[in-house]
Every structure is written in structure tokens, then in C-alpha cells.
Motif scaffolding. Structure first.
Motif, short mmCIF file in Angstrom:
data_model
loop_
_atom_site.label_atom_id
_atom_site.label_comp_id
_atom_site.label_asym_id
_atom_site.label_seq_id
_atom_site.Cartn_x
_atom_site.Cartn_y
_atom_site.Cartn_z
N THR A 153 0.83 -1.20 0.00
CA THR A 153 0.00 0.00 0.00
C THR A 153 0.87 1.25 0.00
O THR A 153 1.98 1.25 0.52
N TYR A 154 0.37 2.30 -0.58
CA TYR A 154 1.05 3.60 -0.54
C TYR A 154 -0.01 4.68 -0.70
O TYR A 154 -1.06 4.47 -1.30
N THR A 155 0.26 5.84 -0.13
CA THR A 155 -0.74 6.90 -0.10
C THR A 155 -0.34 8.11 -0.93
O THR A 155 -1.12 9.06 -1.03
N ASP A 156 0.86 8.11 -1.48
CA ASP A 156 1.29 9.26 -2.28
C ASP A 156 2.34 8.83 -3.29
O ASP A 156 2.75 7.68 -3.33
N ILE A 157 2.75 9.77 -4.10
CA ILE A 157 3.82 9.57 -5.07
C ILE A 157 4.99 10.44 -4.63
O ILE A 157 4.84 11.66 -4.48
N ASP A 158 6.15 9.82 -4.41
CA ASP A 158 7.33 10.54 -3.92
C ASP A 158 8.31 10.80 -5.04
O ASP A 158 8.73 9.87 -5.75
N LEU A 159 8.68 12.08 -5.20
CA LEU A 159 9.62 12.48 -6.23
C LEU A 159 10.78 13.23 -5.59
O LEU A 159 10.59 13.99 -4.63
N ILE A 160 11.97 13.04 -6.13
CA ILE A 160 13.14 13.82 -5.72
C ILE A 160 13.65 14.56 -6.95
O ILE A 160 13.82 13.97 -8.01
N VAL A 161 13.87 15.84 -6.79
CA VAL A 161 14.40 16.66 -7.88
C VAL A 161 15.54 17.51 -7.35
O VAL A 161 15.69 17.68 -6.13
N CYS A 194 -1.80 12.39 -3.93
CA CYS A 194 -0.87 13.37 -3.37
C CYS A 194 0.51 13.14 -3.97
O CYS A 194 0.94 12.00 -4.16
N VAL A 195 1.20 14.23 -4.29
CA VAL A 195 2.57 14.16 -4.79
C VAL A 195 3.47 14.90 -3.80
O VAL A 195 3.23 16.07 -3.51
N GLU A 196 4.46 14.20 -3.28
CA GLU A 196 5.45 14.82 -2.41
C GLU A 196 6.73 15.01 -3.21
O GLU A 196 7.30 14.05 -3.72
N ILE A 197 7.17 16.26 -3.31
CA ILE A 197 8.38 16.59 -4.05
C ILE A 197 9.44 17.04 -3.06
O ILE A 197 9.23 17.97 -2.29
N LYS A 198 10.56 16.35 -3.06
CA LYS A 198 11.66 16.67 -2.15
C LYS A 198 12.88 17.05 -2.95
O LYS A 198 13.10 16.54 -4.05
#
Length: 204
Positions: free
Chosen positions: A24-32, A78-82
Motif C-alpha cells: 500500500t502507498y498513499t502518495d507519489i514521492d519524487l526527488i528533484v 498526493c505528490v510529495e516533491i523533495k
């Protein structure tokens, strides 16, 4: 051109569990890279319906981590951008490879860096006050991911141990293996790793 990496939930479901929706996952995690975080945020906002648009400028001002909520058809996500500067281990944007997500090529960390990041993330969440908000379910999920990745045939143990030494994570790895042994009642787990790391006699 925006250099990015997608990691954690969605990717782990594919790399570890064969895209069977077992994780399971609740968001999409991106690193830029730091210079791209605002541009990527604006591209997403332009192409998808952003549901927290009212405070999006305040969110973008944070610059290190941006959380955007979107609606696509009947789906909310949800998209989390780090930024790659926020986590020192994630700065090397080249230590990755291409995986296919719904037949779309996407960049993610290789198996060794994926494991390094999971260990670092889990250790942070269990040793800091702020992440107390995370439920035990999330902490257990990360432990399961780490355990499965450590016995994955595609992981190079030698390369992984080199990274453990490079980032001075011997103590973290030791503590985490002991935790896995207790929780899963498997006191032989991780022996090959413990035989190849050196920890302080009196850890801090």
C-alpha cells in the motif's frame, strides 16, 4: 529538462512485489534537484487539478519539501516533491536505473541505494520526535520492505555494504537487523551483513 527520481511506495510495489498491488502507498514521492522544485510543481499544477491551490504558494516557499494534492477524474492523489539537497544520501542523482510503471519508463534508485534510503528513512522516523505522527503500520511496512529487499536476489550485498561504510551507517544497519530479528522472530536473519560490518563497542 528536469532531472527527477521516483521512489518508495509505487516503485517498491513494482521492484519488490512484482506490481501485484501487495504494497500500500498513499502518495507519489519524487526527488528533484533544488533548482527544479518550483518548475516541477508549476508543471503539475498546470496539468492537473490541484485541490490545495489556495496555499500552494506558501507550500512552494518551503522549497525543501512540497506536498501537492490533485484530483484526476474520480481519483485523488498526493505528490510529495523533495529536493536532493534535503537528504545527503539522495544527492547522487545518477545512482539509479529505469523501471517501467504501466509501460512508462521512470527513473528510480538502484536496489542498493533503495535499501540505503529505506534504512535511513526508517531510522529517522524511529529516532526523531517529529515523525511520531507516523503510525506503527507505516513503520512496520518499511521494516517489511527492508527485510524483503535484503534477501532480494537482485541486490548486490558487496555494493550495499560499500555504501553502508561510505555513509557511516554501520550502527543503523546493526540496530535495524536486531529489530527485524525480534519482530519477525528470526534470530538468524541478516547474519551475512553482521559478519561484514564494524560497529562502535559503545554506540552513541
Amino acid at each position: 529538462k528536469i532531472n527527477y527520481i521516483i521512489y518508495k511506495g509505487l516503485v517498491l510495489d513494482i521492484l519488490l512485489y512484482g506490481d501485484l498491488n501487495l504494497r500500500t502507498y498513499t502518495d507519489i514521492d519524487l526527488i528533484v534537484e533544488d533548482r527544479n522544485i518550483v518548475d516541477l510543481s508549476n508543471i503539475l499544477i498546470k496539468n492537473f487539478e490541484c485541490t490545495n491551490i489556495d496555499n500552494v504558494q506558501e507550500i512552494i516557499m518551503n522549497r525543501e519539501e512540497i506536498e501537492l494534492n490533485f484530483r484526476f477524474c474520480t481519483f485523488n492523489f498526493c505528490v510529495e516533491i523533495k529536493t536532493s539537497n534535503k537528504y545527503y544520501i539522495k544527492r547522487n542523482m545518477e545512482e539509479c536505473f529505469i523501471c517501467n510503471i504501466d509501460n512508462i519508463p521512470c527513473k528510480t534508485f538502484n536496489y542498493e541505494y533503495t535499501l540505503i534510503n529505506l534504512i535511513s528513512h526508517h531510522y529517522f522516523m524511529t529516532t526523531n520526535i517529529d515523525p511520531i505522527k507516523y503510525s506503527n503500520r507505516f513503520l512496520l511496512q518499511y521494516l517489511i520492505d527492508i527485510k524483503n529487499l535484503m534477501i532480494n536476489d537482485k541486490l548486490s550485498i558487496d555494493i550495499f555494504l560499500q555504501l553502508i561504510n561510505k555513509y557511516n551507517m554501520n550502527q543503523q544497519l546493526y540496530d535495524l537487523i536486531q529489530r527485524i530479528r525480534e519482530i519477525f522472530n528470526n534470530y538468524e536473519f541478516g547474519e551475512i551483513y553482521l559478519n561484514n560490518i564494524v560497529i562502535d563497542e559503545f554506540p552513541k
